[in-house]
Design an enzyme around this catalytic site. Structure first.
Site, PDB file in Angstrom:
ATOM      1  N   SER A   1       0.842  -1.197   0.000  1.00 19.61           N
ATOM      2  CA  SER A   1       0.000   0.000   0.000  1.00 19.61           C
ATOM      3  C   SER A   1       0.873   1.240   0.000  1.00 19.61           C
ATOM      4  O   SER A   1       1.969   1.242   0.577  1.00 19.61           O
ATOM      5  CB  SER A   1      -0.897   0.007   1.247  1.00 19.61           C
ATOM      6  OG  SER A   1      -1.564   1.245   1.387  1.00 19.61           O
TER       7      SER A   1
ATOM      8  N   LYS B   1       2.532  -3.470   5.611  1.00 23.88           N
ATOM      9  CA  LYS B   1       2.632  -3.311   4.164  1.00 23.88           C
ATOM     10  C   LYS B   1       4.065  -3.092   3.698  1.00 23.88           C
ATOM     11  O   LYS B   1       4.439  -3.521   2.597  1.00 23.88           O
ATOM     12  CB  LYS B   1       1.725  -2.165   3.711  1.00 23.88           C
ATOM     13  CG  LYS B   1       0.233  -2.498   3.782  1.00 23.88           C
ATOM     14  CD  LYS B   1      -0.091  -3.780   3.032  1.00 23.88           C
ATOM     15  CE  LYS B   1      -1.576  -3.973   2.824  1.00 23.88           C
ATOM     16  NZ  LYS B   1      -1.867  -5.263   2.130  1.00 23.88           N
TER      17      LYS B   1
ATOM     18  N   TYR C   1      -0.741  -0.919  10.031  1.00 28.03           N
ATOM     19  CA  TYR C   1      -0.942  -1.216   8.611  1.00 28.03           C
ATOM     20  C   TYR C   1       0.302  -0.867   7.801  1.00 28.03           C
ATOM     21  O   TYR C   1       0.729  -1.626   6.924  1.00 28.03           O
ATOM     22  CB  TYR C   1      -2.150  -0.419   8.135  1.00 28.03           C
ATOM     23  CG  TYR C   1      -2.584  -0.653   6.709  1.00 28.03           C
ATOM     24  CD1 TYR C   1      -3.130  -1.863   6.312  1.00 28.03           C
ATOM     25  CD2 TYR C   1      -2.477   0.367   5.766  1.00 28.03           C
ATOM     26  CE1 TYR C   1      -3.565  -2.056   5.015  1.00 28.03           C
ATOM     27  CE2 TYR C   1      -2.909   0.180   4.469  1.00 28.03           C
ATOM     28  CZ  TYR C   1      -3.450  -1.026   4.094  1.00 28.03           C
ATOM     29  OH  TYR C   1      -3.871  -1.216   2.803  1.00 28.03           O
TER      30      TYR C   1
END
Length: 304
Positions: free
Chosen positions: A152, A169, A165
């Site tokens: 991401s 990622k 997150y």
């Protein structure tokens, strides 16, 4: 024209909704037999439902394709290995893995719980590892195979309230490159895609200021099906020679990201002390420091 995935068996994790769903549908359209994996959890990882995966399988079959639903979690090693076993049991082989499954537990860092951090790491990073590791043994034996992992721009660039997150990622980028390096000799490829698309996974993006609201409005225009063509291409034999790379899809744009390399150097023949560093480091390196930008700051123009 021959279908890109004709005769292949592909696993797509998190395939019940959003990006994963569109990838699974296009894989089947391009001739693949698809394991549609999705335990049907909410965006934060809670609950389960067989409906999302079953609905995608039914849609594939209506279109004349072949698919089977799988409801295992990727966040534990043994269940993840059963996803791979389902592919070989039903289709007799496995040719590609799309590691798309994910959850979100957004929270500003000093308030983030250990559980919120660990749960996101388990699904994104460990889930990608568990499924890839189970498949890697098959790929080694047959000397072929392709992994497509999802990273991401929140990890590659940054975003507020997503330390868990972002960590997952960015780690997936390292995992993908490690797989690419270790398995190139066996004709196995591994690449990453950072998608731009409006799904329930990014419905939590803060939108308080007018600028943030405008950014969210732009993202809403980017639909999940735009991500599928590059994914299918990378999973196909046509992508031979492409491995260890990071791509991004933003509506009709495709990006190739650079990867970390030294950009400046500083040396003294007499060595360094903290005082000497204080005298020179900021002046020498400061102009090249990476600013604290978010993904929206870097991709500030409207998508094509």
């Amino acid at each position: 024209m021959a279908k890109l995935l004709e005769g292949k068996s592909i696993i797509v994790t998190g395939a019940g909704r959003g990006i994963g769903r569109e990838i699974a549908l296009l894989c089947a359209t391009e001739g693949a037999k698809v394991v549609v994996n999705d335990p049907g959890v909410a965006a934060d990882g809670s609950g389960t439902s067989a409906a999302p995966a079953e609905e995608v399988v039914e849609e594939i079959k209506k279109r004349g394709g072949t698919a089977v639903a799988n409801f295992e979690t990727v966040a534990e090693a043994i269940p993840a290995s059963r996803i791979v076993k389902m592919a070989t049991d039903h289709f007799g082989k496995l040719d590609g893995v799309v590691n798309n499954a994910g959850i979100l537990r957004d929270m500003i860092f000093h308030r983030m719980s250990v559980e919120a951090f660990e749960s996101v790491i388990k699904v994104h990073l460990m889930g990608s590892f568990y499924v890839a590791h189970a498949a890697a043994r098959l790929f080694r034996e047959q000397e072929s195979g392709s992994f497509v992992h999802f990273t991401s721009t929140s990890g590659l660039v940054g975003n507020f309230g997503q330390a868990n997150y972002m960590a997952a990622k960015m780690a997936i980028v390292g995992l993908s490159r490690g797989i690419a390096l270790d398995m190139a000799r066996f004709n196995v490829r591994s690449n990453c895609i950072a998608p731009f698309a409006w799904t329930r996974m990014i419905d939590s993006i803060p939108a308080e200021t007018e600028q943030e609201k405008a950014r969210v409005a732009r993202i809403r225009e980017m639909t999940p099906e735009k991500i599928a063509p590059l994914t299918v291409y990378l999973a196909s034999d046509r992508a031979e020679g492409i491995t260890g790379q990071i791509f991004s899809v933003r509506n009709n744009e495709i990006y190739l990201f650079n990867q970390n390399r030294p950009i400046r150097t500083l040396h003294r023949s007499d060595g360094w002390t903290p005082e000497k560093l204080d005298a020179q480091l900021k002046g020498a390196f400061g102009p090249s420091f990476t600013p604290l930008e978010r993904s929206g700051d870097v991709f500030s123009w409207d998508p094509v």
